[in-house]
Design a protein around this motif. Structure first.
Motif, short mmCIF file in Angstrom:
data_model
loop_
_atom_site.label_atom_id
_atom_site.label_comp_id
_atom_site.label_asym_id
_atom_site.label_seq_id
_atom_site.Cartn_x
_atom_site.Cartn_y
_atom_site.Cartn_z
N GLN A 1 12.90 10.04 -4.77
CA GLN A 1 12.61 11.47 -4.78
C GLN A 1 11.57 11.83 -5.84
O GLN A 1 10.76 12.75 -5.63
N ASP A 2 11.56 11.12 -6.95
CA ASP A 2 10.57 11.43 -7.99
C ASP A 2 9.16 11.15 -7.49
O ASP A 2 8.22 11.90 -7.77
N TYR A 3 8.98 10.05 -6.73
CA TYR A 3 7.65 9.74 -6.17
C TYR A 3 7.28 10.78 -5.12
O TYR A 3 6.14 11.26 -5.08
N ILE A 4 8.23 11.13 -4.28
CA ILE A 4 7.98 12.14 -3.24
C ILE A 4 7.52 13.45 -3.87
O ILE A 4 6.54 14.06 -3.44
N ASP A 5 8.21 13.90 -4.89
CA ASP A 5 7.90 15.18 -5.52
C ASP A 5 6.53 15.16 -6.21
O ASP A 5 5.79 16.15 -6.17
N ALA A 6 6.20 14.04 -6.82
CA ALA A 6 4.97 13.97 -7.60
C ALA A 6 3.73 13.72 -6.76
O ALA A 6 2.63 14.18 -7.12
N HIS A 7 3.88 13.04 -5.62
CA HIS A 7 2.69 12.51 -4.94
C HIS A 7 2.56 12.87 -3.46
O HIS A 7 1.61 12.42 -2.81
N THR A 8 3.47 13.70 -2.94
CA THR A 8 3.42 13.98 -1.50
C THR A 8 3.64 15.45 -1.19
O THR A 8 4.14 16.22 -2.02
N LYS B 1 1.21 8.78 15.54
CA LYS B 1 2.46 9.16 14.89
C LYS B 1 3.34 7.96 14.59
O LYS B 1 4.12 7.97 13.64
N THR B 2 3.23 6.89 15.37
CA THR B 2 3.97 5.67 15.05
C THR B 2 3.44 5.07 13.75
O THR B 2 4.21 4.64 12.88
N ALA B 3 2.12 5.02 13.62
CA ALA B 3 1.54 4.53 12.36
C ALA B 3 1.99 5.41 11.19
O ALA B 3 2.35 4.91 10.11
N GLN B 4 1.99 6.72 11.40
CA GLN B 4 2.40 7.62 10.32
C GLN B 4 3.89 7.53 10.02
O GLN B 4 4.30 7.81 8.89
N ALA B 5 4.68 7.12 10.99
CA ALA B 5 6.10 6.92 10.71
C ALA B 5 6.29 5.80 9.68
O ALA B 5 7.16 5.89 8.80
N MET B 6 5.48 4.75 9.77
CA MET B 6 5.52 3.69 8.76
C MET B 6 4.98 4.19 7.43
O MET B 6 5.53 3.87 6.36
N ILE B 7 3.89 4.95 7.47
CA ILE B 7 3.35 5.54 6.25
C ILE B 7 4.41 6.41 5.57
O ILE B 7 4.60 6.34 4.34
N ASN B 8 5.14 7.21 6.35
CA ASN B 8 6.17 8.09 5.79
C ASN B 8 7.27 7.29 5.09
O ASN B 8 7.72 7.66 4.00
N ILE B 9 7.71 6.20 5.72
CA ILE B 9 8.76 5.39 5.10
C ILE B 9 8.24 4.76 3.81
O ILE B 9 8.95 4.71 2.79
N ALA B 10 7.01 4.27 3.83
CA ALA B 10 6.43 3.69 2.62
C ALA B 10 6.36 4.72 1.50
O ALA B 10 6.69 4.42 0.34
N LEU B 11 5.93 5.93 1.84
CA LEU B 11 5.82 6.99 0.83
C LEU B 11 7.18 7.35 0.25
O LEU B 11 7.36 7.44 -0.97
N MET B 12 8.15 7.57 1.10
CA MET B 12 9.42 8.10 0.60
C MET B 12 10.27 7.03 -0.09
O MET B 12 11.21 7.37 -0.82
N THR B 13 9.91 5.76 0.08
CA THR B 13 10.61 4.69 -0.65
C THR B 13 9.78 4.16 -1.82
O THR B 13 10.17 3.20 -2.48
N GLY B 14 8.63 4.79 -2.06
CA GLY B 14 7.78 4.38 -3.17
C GLY B 14 7.10 3.04 -2.96
O GLY B 14 6.67 2.40 -3.92
N ASN B 15 6.97 2.62 -1.71
CA ASN B 15 6.36 1.33 -1.42
C ASN B 15 4.88 1.49 -1.08
O ASN B 15 4.42 1.15 0.02
N ILE B 16 4.13 1.97 -2.05
CA ILE B 16 2.69 2.10 -1.88
C ILE B 16 2.04 2.08 -3.26
O ILE B 16 2.62 2.57 -4.24
N GLY B 17 0.86 1.45 -3.35
CA GLY B 17 0.14 1.41 -4.62
C GLY B 17 0.63 0.34 -5.58
O GLY B 17 0.06 0.19 -6.66
N ARG B 18 1.66 -0.40 -5.17
CA ARG B 18 2.15 -1.50 -6.01
C ARG B 18 1.89 -2.83 -5.32
O ARG B 18 1.78 -2.88 -4.09
N PRO B 19 1.80 -3.94 -6.06
CA PRO B 19 1.59 -5.24 -5.42
C PRO B 19 2.66 -5.53 -4.37
O PRO B 19 3.86 -5.31 -4.61
N GLY B 20 2.22 -6.00 -3.22
CA GLY B 20 3.14 -6.40 -2.17
C GLY B 20 3.70 -5.27 -1.34
O GLY B 20 4.63 -5.49 -0.56
N THR B 21 3.15 -4.06 -1.47
CA THR B 21 3.67 -2.91 -0.72
C THR B 21 2.59 -2.38 0.21
O THR B 21 1.53 -2.98 0.39
N GLY B 22 2.86 -1.22 0.80
CA GLY B 22 1.84 -0.51 1.57
C GLY B 22 2.16 -0.34 3.03
O GLY B 22 2.96 -1.07 3.62
#
Length: 696
Positions: free
Chosen positions: A238-245, A303-324
């Motif tokens: 939630q902290d990543y969601i609030d700060a970056h989305t 929207k299927t691509a964005q569904a994966m983007i949404n999961i990555a964003l809300m779990t903080g799996n972006i911008g770090r090694p091995g994520t995205g």
């Protein structure tokens, strides 16, 4: 590298491998091998790359221009070919207006050639409409990234394959389609979980730790249900969601209807499988999502691509090694096409509809702003619709073969017959498209010219000239430049007289853009560094040759925040019925095949690696029910036509599903022409068909 060895970037897939090509004293290729120190392929090369130059010396190569006469195509001089092109295009313009001509480009030529083509066609010849065949492979990912991140900017670097502990492949089969990327997967030392969402048990699925054989076209529902479960269980950042989305609460409300029960019904997976998939995402420390054509080539690919983007964003799996949330590109220079072809985007990733962008581009190019259209081109499918309706009278096709690759080929044949003038520019006059041309222009292959490609991880790689083109064949760059001179485009094109000069122009155009490449000096700089990922600003030092985006949590929207994007899942345009009870799936059939086999079909070593004739895979249960055995001749029919093929009975496909490789021309006699409403990408992956044994 020895004096008789040259390096170049491979022109097949988007991996972007660098190859050493050894030549004998007469300039004949002796050996091809991967460049060990290149950060993409680390010395590896696939079967196609190891035979890169073999098609260049084919007897089928075009060596002179050809003009259609009553007796068929006949050789003509370049002077006559250039004059014919210009006089006929101008006559059609004069009679029907500037929207009566168009071009279809490609993701297989260097960026400088793409930029020259798009600029000459639009700013010089006055064509409004021109699109690329990258529409067929990458458009859905492009739109998904633009809407979510503010720019078409995939976040990853190939090093992420090695640094992830949970990699999820959705509609992707890199073991076949991107074997050198798959080698990076195998280099992972973290005992990573490999998760595959795919209806078929592909080579990638066979190597995975978890395979979820979901029903065709159900991936959006499944991903929304997984997101819903993650939220319900509090497995989000939630902290990543609030700060970056922006837009999370709206997304959360939207997916409440995507229950576990709904997902099991639509996906065909049981509740334990969906629960397990959700748990795996939660348990991963560095989770990465990877997708390609199985997602993009769908009626709801964006929207299927964005569904994966949404999961990555809300779990903080972006911008770090091995994520995205990581789109794997298809063609060698599809990303160059996306940024520098001047088709759907104005040069340098700018926007045709933005007056400030038009002013900037006009000033850099020293042309009147009035030359720049204030709207983007029609997409590929709409161009063909306008041909069908008689609005577009002339079409210029460069380095692509739509008479084989376009969806629902029976209609394509009818459409192009309505043209007054069809020009095909290709290395072979024997492609299905070149054979129906009014004018054929013989082009050089990738190893016979200079430029740069941009691979899936945003890396610019140098395409260097290794061989001379045969006969009178010319590089696409030289052809386009000669056409511009013959047309009378004016003195502004003098600055575009070589690929090296265009490279410098593209650098200036990219300044201040997310894809800024002003920090790259020249081709030698690319060679020295093992390719360079964008962005690289003028003041920026290159500290690493493996760089990912969004490490600081800032995205390319004006507020720096990513967007949650979503829409309801929809039923495909065509579904199975009593008359057509099977789902037809299409995709890559072999690591040795490439697209329409225009090149790979001319290499005997590669041809021995896959069946010469079209085949269809079917499940043993269906085979037994229909009395079909492997090697039997069968008829596959859709509402658009029928195809004869050889049966291949295998458990790799589920009951009720069939699979035919995309590389055979007959495959697209069956496919259903559905298109994503936002990206206009064709949905090649699903069609309703019937199957019966021949003579039954």
């Amino acid at each position: 590298m020895s004096e008789n060895s040259k390096s170049t970037t491979c022109s097949y897939c988007s991996t972007g491998c660098n190859l050493n090509i050894d030549l004998d004293p007469d300039g004949v290729v002796k050996k091809i091998r991967g460049v060990a120190e290149y950060p993409v392929n680390l010395g590896k090369a696939c079967a196609k790359g190891l035979n890169l130059t073999e098609p260049f010396v084919s007897r089928e190569r075009g060596t002179v221009p050809l003009l259609k006469t009553e007796e068929g195509l006949k050789p003509v001089s370049w002077a006559e070919a250039l004059e014919t092109f210009c006089s006929r295009m101008k006559a059609i313009h004069a009679e029907y207006g500037s929207e009566s001509t168009a071009f279809i480009s490609t993701g297989q030529i260097p960026s400088e050639e793409m930029a020259l083509l798009g600029s000459i066609a639009k700013f010089g010849m006055g064509m409004l409409h021109g699109d690329g065949n990258t529409r067929q492979c990458m458009a859905s990912a492009v739109v998904a990234y633009k809407q979510a991140f503010g720019f078409d900017a995939p976040p990853y670097t190939y090093k992420d394959f090695e640094e992830t502990d949970t990699m999820i492949f959705v509609g992707a089969n890199p073991a076949i389609a991107h074997p050198i990327m798959w080698n990076r997967v195998k280099m992972n030392k973290k005992d990573a979980k490999i998760i595959v969402l795919d209806p078929r048990c592909t080579k990638t699925a066979q190597a995975a730790s978890h395979h979820y054989p979901l029903a065709p076209q159900s991936d959006l529902t499944l991903l929304y249900a997984v997101a819903n479960l993650l939220i319900e269980r509090g497995w989000i950042k939630q902290d990543y969601i609030d700060a970056h989305t922006v837009g999370f609460q709206e997304f959360k409300a939207h997916i409440t209807d995507y229950t576990l029960e709904r997902a099991t019904k639509e996906s065909g997976l049981d509740s334990d499988q969906i629960e397990e998939l959700t748990q795996l995402i939660h348990d991963g420390e560095a989770v990465s999502f990877w997708w390609t054509m199985g997602v993009n080539q769908s009626h709801q690919g964006v929207k299927t691509a964005q569904a994966m983007i949404n999961i990555a964003l809300m779990t903080g799996n972006i911008g770090r090694p091995g994520t995205g949330a990581n789109s794997i590109t298809g063609q060698a220079n599809a990303m160059g096409s996306r940024l520098f072809s001047n088709t759907t985007n104005l040069l340098g990733g700018h926007d045709f509809t933005n007056a400030g962008h038009r002013r900037k581009v006009a000033a850099i190019l020293n042309i009147s702003e009035k030359r720049i259209p204030d709207r983007p081109s029609l997409p590929y499918n709409k161009i063909l619709e306008d041909v069908k309706e008689g609005k577009i009278k002339a079409l210029w096709i460069i380095a692509t073969n739509p008479a084989h690759s376009w969806i629902n080929l029976n209609e394509f044949d009818e459409i192009v017959s309505k043209l007054d003038f069809l020009v095909v520019q290709d290395i072979y006059p024997t492609t299905a498209t070149a054979k129906i041309a009014d004018l054929y222009l013989p082009a050089a292959a990738s190893g016979e010219k200079e430029g740069f490609f941009i691979n899936s991880e945003r890396r610019l790689g140098h395409v260097s000239k290794v061989l001379d083109p045969p006969g009178e064949a010319k590089s696409d760059f030289d052809i386009i430049y000669k056409l511009a001179e013959t047309w009378g485009c004016g003195r502004w094109i003098e600055r575009w007289s070589s690929p090296e000069k265009v490279f410098q122009i593209l650098k200036h155009l990219s300044a201040g853009q997310p894809c800024d490449i002003t920090g790259i000096r020249d081709y030698a700089h690319l060679d020295e560094c093992g390719g360079i990922q964008w962005p690289l600003h003028l003041e920026q030092g290159l500290e690493s040759n493996e760089r990912r985006l969004y490490e600081d949590g800032r995205f390319f929207h004006s507020d720096g925040k990513a967007r949650f994007c979503f829409r309801g899942s929809e039923v495909p345009g065509e579904v199975c019925s009593s008359e057509y009870p099977f789902w037809l799936l299409t995709g890559r059939g072999s690591v040795a095949q490439w697209h329409t086999q225009t090149r790979t079909g001319k290499v005997e070593k590669l041809k021995r690696m896959y069946p010469e004739n079209i085949y269809v895979e079917l499940n043993p249960n269906d085979a037994e029910r229909l009395g079909i055995e492997s090697k039997d001749r069968v008829i596959i029919a859709s509402n658009r036509g029928s195809v004869e093929a050889e049966a291949a009975v295998t458990g790799d496909v589920a009951p009720g599903q069939l699979f035919i490789p995309m590389h055979y021309e007959a495959t697209n006699r069956l496919t259903f022409p559905a298109f994503d409403p936002e990206s206009f990408q064709p949905a090649f992956k699903s069609a309703a068909v019937s199957l019966k044994k021949k003579n039954d």
